[in-house]
Design an enzyme around this catalytic site. Sequence first.
Site, PDB file in Angstrom:
ATOM      1  N   ALA A   1      43.255  42.590  48.378  1.00  0.00           N
ATOM      2  CA  ALA A   1      44.409  43.454  48.624  1.00  0.00           C
ATOM      3  C   ALA A   1      45.609  42.787  47.949  1.00  0.00           C
ATOM      4  O   ALA A   1      45.622  41.573  47.750  1.00  0.00           O
ATOM      5  CB  ALA A   1      44.635  43.584  50.122  1.00  0.00           C
TER       6      ALA A   1
ATOM      7  N   GLY B   1      39.735  42.014  49.883  1.00  0.00           N
ATOM      8  CA  GLY B   1      39.508  43.456  49.730  1.00  0.00           C
ATOM      9  C   GLY B   1      38.575  43.786  48.571  1.00  0.00           C
ATOM     10  O   GLY B   1      37.933  44.841  48.582  1.00  0.00           O
TER      11      GLY B   1
ATOM     12  N   GLU C   1      35.208  43.316  49.936  1.00  0.00           N
ATOM     13  CA  GLU C   1      35.032  44.398  50.915  1.00  0.00           C
ATOM     14  C   GLU C   1      34.690  45.725  50.214  1.00  0.00           C
ATOM     15  O   GLU C   1      33.900  46.524  50.716  1.00  0.00           O
ATOM     16  CB  GLU C   1      36.293  44.520  51.785  1.00  0.00           C
ATOM     17  CG  GLU C   1      36.423  43.316  52.737  1.00  0.00           C
ATOM     18  CD  GLU C   1      37.743  43.268  53.469  1.00  0.00           C
ATOM     19  OE1 GLU C   1      38.795  43.284  52.782  1.00  0.00           O
ATOM     20  OE2 GLU C   1      37.760  43.207  54.700  1.00  0.00           O
TER      21      GLU C   1
ATOM     22  N   GLU D   1      40.834  35.412  53.398  1.00  0.00           N
ATOM     23  CA  GLU D   1      41.999  35.860  54.165  1.00  0.00           C
ATOM     24  C   GLU D   1      42.543  34.816  55.130  1.00  0.00           C
ATOM     25  O   GLU D   1      43.760  34.705  55.300  1.00  0.00           O
ATOM     26  CB  GLU D   1      41.670  37.153  54.932  1.00  0.00           C
ATOM     27  CG  GLU D   1      41.627  38.395  54.058  1.00  0.00           C
ATOM     28  CD  GLU D   1      40.257  38.690  53.456  1.00  0.00           C
ATOM     29  OE1 GLU D   1      39.404  37.770  53.436  1.00  0.00           O
ATOM     30  OE2 GLU D   1      40.049  39.828  53.006  1.00  0.00           O
TER      31      GLU D   1
HETATM   32  N1  CAA Z   1      47.366  40.102  45.216  1.00  0.00           N
HETATM   33  C1  CAA Z   1      48.402  40.154  44.352  1.00  0.00           C
HETATM   34  N2  CAA Z   1      48.395  39.516  43.169  1.00  0.00           N
HETATM   35  C2  CAA Z   1      47.313  38.791  42.856  1.00  0.00           C
HETATM   36  C3  CAA Z   1      46.196  38.691  43.708  1.00  0.00           C
HETATM   37  C4  CAA Z   1      46.250  39.407  44.948  1.00  0.00           C
HETATM   38  N3  CAA Z   1      45.235  39.414  45.802  1.00  0.00           N
HETATM   39  N4  CAA Z   1      45.280  37.885  43.132  1.00  0.00           N
HETATM   40  C5  CAA Z   1      45.793  37.493  41.963  1.00  0.00           C
HETATM   41  N5  CAA Z   1      47.026  38.045  41.778  1.00  0.00           N
HETATM   42  C6  CAA Z   1      47.933  37.873  40.643  1.00  0.00           C
HETATM   43  C7  CAA Z   1      48.611  36.532  40.665  1.00  0.00           C
HETATM   44  O1  CAA Z   1      49.728  36.531  41.546  1.00  0.00           O
HETATM   45  C8  CAA Z   1      49.001  36.374  39.220  1.00  0.00           C
HETATM   46  O2  CAA Z   1      50.135  37.188  38.966  1.00  0.00           O
HETATM   47  P1  CAA Z   1      51.432  36.600  38.221  1.00  0.00           P
HETATM   48  O3  CAA Z   1      50.918  36.207  36.856  1.00  0.00           O
HETATM   49  O4  CAA Z   1      52.360  37.760  38.207  1.00  0.00           O
HETATM   50  O5  CAA Z   1      51.880  35.437  39.029  1.00  0.00           O
HETATM   51  C9  CAA Z   1      47.830  37.006  38.472  1.00  0.00           C
HETATM   52  O6  CAA Z   1      47.189  37.859  39.428  1.00  0.00           O
HETATM   53  C10 CAA Z   1      46.806  36.005  37.988  1.00  0.00           C
HETATM   54  O7  CAA Z   1      46.387  35.208  39.113  1.00  0.00           O
HETATM   55  P2  CAA Z   1      46.382  33.610  39.120  1.00  0.00           P
HETATM   56  O8  CAA Z   1      47.448  33.083  38.206  1.00  0.00           O
HETATM   57  O9  CAA Z   1      46.424  33.167  40.555  1.00  0.00           O
HETATM   58  O10 CAA Z   1      44.972  33.320  38.471  1.00  0.00           O
HETATM   59  P3  CAA Z   1      44.056  32.030  38.693  1.00  0.00           P
HETATM   60  O11 CAA Z   1      42.978  32.111  37.678  1.00  0.00           O
HETATM   61  O12 CAA Z   1      44.882  30.790  38.734  1.00  0.00           O
HETATM   62  O13 CAA Z   1      43.414  32.214  40.160  1.00  0.00           O
HETATM   63  C11 CAA Z   1      42.379  33.451  41.931  1.00  0.00           C
HETATM   64  C12 CAA Z   1      42.530  33.277  40.409  1.00  0.00           C
HETATM   65  C13 CAA Z   1      41.627  32.240  42.513  1.00  0.00           C
HETATM   66  C14 CAA Z   1      41.530  34.701  42.145  1.00  0.00           C
HETATM   67  C15 CAA Z   1      43.764  33.588  42.594  1.00  0.00           C
HETATM   68  O14 CAA Z   1      44.509  34.555  41.898  1.00  0.00           O
HETATM   69  C16 CAA Z   1      43.731  33.955  44.050  1.00  0.00           C
HETATM   70  O15 CAA Z   1      43.433  33.127  44.897  1.00  0.00           O
HETATM   71  N6  CAA Z   1      44.060  35.230  44.363  1.00  0.00           N
HETATM   72  C17 CAA Z   1      44.177  35.700  45.732  1.00  0.00           C
HETATM   73  C18 CAA Z   1      42.804  35.902  46.364  1.00  0.00           C
HETATM   74  C19 CAA Z   1      42.960  36.327  47.794  1.00  0.00           C
HETATM   75  O16 CAA Z   1      43.447  35.592  48.639  1.00  0.00           O
HETATM   76  N7  CAA Z   1      42.493  37.532  48.118  1.00  0.00           N
HETATM   77  C20 CAA Z   1      42.573  38.073  49.457  1.00  0.00           C
HETATM   78  C21 CAA Z   1      43.761  38.961  49.562  1.00  0.00           C
HETATM   79  S1  CAA Z   1      44.068  39.434  51.232  1.00  0.00           S
HETATM   80  C22 CAA Z   1      43.074  40.752  51.554  1.00  0.00           C
HETATM   81  O17 CAA Z   1      42.291  41.163  50.715  1.00  0.00           O
HETATM   82  C23 CAA Z   1      43.282  41.359  52.924  1.00  0.00           C
HETATM   83  C24 CAA Z   1      42.363  42.409  53.346  1.00  0.00           C
HETATM   84  O18 CAA Z   1      41.178  42.219  53.567  1.00  0.00           O
HETATM   85  C25 CAA Z   1      42.889  43.742  53.643  1.00  0.00           C
END
Ligand code: CAA
Length: 259
Positions: free
Chosen positions: A66, A112, A115, A135
């Site tokens: 998400a 998500g 999911e 999460e």
């Molecule tokens: N939401 C918003 N933006 C996201 C994102 C997310 N889930 N995942 C990645 N991005 C964005 C980053 O912010 C970044 O944007 P900017 O360049 O504008 O800063 C871009 O995508 C590239 O990401 P990274 O620079 O972080 O890339 P990386 O290769 O260093 O890392 C990654 C990759 C490990 C996947 C890392 O991006 C990450 O940990 N992402 C989040 C994963 C996460 O926690 N997902 C769960 C979300 S909560 C959820 O899903 C709740 C639910 O069940 C309803």
Amino acid sequence: MSYTNILSEQNEHVLTITINRPKQLNALNKDTINELNLALVKANEDQSVGVVILTGSGDKAFVAGADIKEFASFNIEQGKQLAAEGQRQLFDLLENLNKPVIAAINGFALGGGLELCMASHIRIASDNARMGLPEVSLGVIPGYGGTQRLAQLVGRGKAMEMVTTAGMITADDAKASGLVNHVTTPDELLPLANKIASKIIKNSPNAISAAMRAINTNYIDGVNGYDKEIEEFGKCFGTPEFVEGTTAFMEKRKAIFRQ
Ligand code: CAA
């Protein structure tokens, strides 16, 4: 229909939907969920679509979750609504679609994103894919059905470990756990999805939907799946597709279910 955050392309009876926000690793914001809802409602109604393939744009991510930036300032009520609306609009819709959805997991499938894969009916992954429900590392829990569907797919013990450690598993681990059915190279991922789709579309669309409803019933509290199977089995006998399937068998030819 034109979309901003997804691409939709139909080839004969196979519709491929690509989540297309590669700079944000295809994170699911509200607009993307709305567009996926529209595309899936349309696919559900469109009899020319026999299978949907769901994948992510770019070579890095299926969906990284998400959109964290969108919900970071939400309060309790908004958080609850985010999960409820998302489940209704996308995840439950997907799971209950009347045709199979194959998630072709081409990179990170986190939160998500995983999911979304788990609400799909068949999951295949490229060998560079990484999957997890991170999460709790953000101070929240999976909200799009992850706590329920992960345990259904991999068992309670493995789900507890994946969710509480917030770790990622490899595609091979995911296959060993039953989370994905097949692992292949990135180049072979969509060809494999299409190969599976081509086998599905040879079969009776009505029987496929009926079988999917019967299988899904096992996961609905208080409804007997065996009773549902009997009901759906019986209904098949009243369809032209049953006549065609059984007649074709006796005439020693292949059944034709689609024009
Ligand atoms: N939401 C918003 N933006 C996201 C994102 C997310 N889930 N995942 C990645 N991005 C964005 C980053 O912010 C970044 O944007 P900017 O360049 O504008 O800063 C871009 O995508 C590239 O990401 P990274 O620079 O972080 O890339 P990386 O290769 O260093 O890392 C990654 C990759 C490990 C996947 C890392 O991006 C990450 O940990 N992402 C989040 C994963 C996460 O926690 N997902 C769960 C979300 S909560 C959820 O899903 C709740 C639910 O069940 C309803």
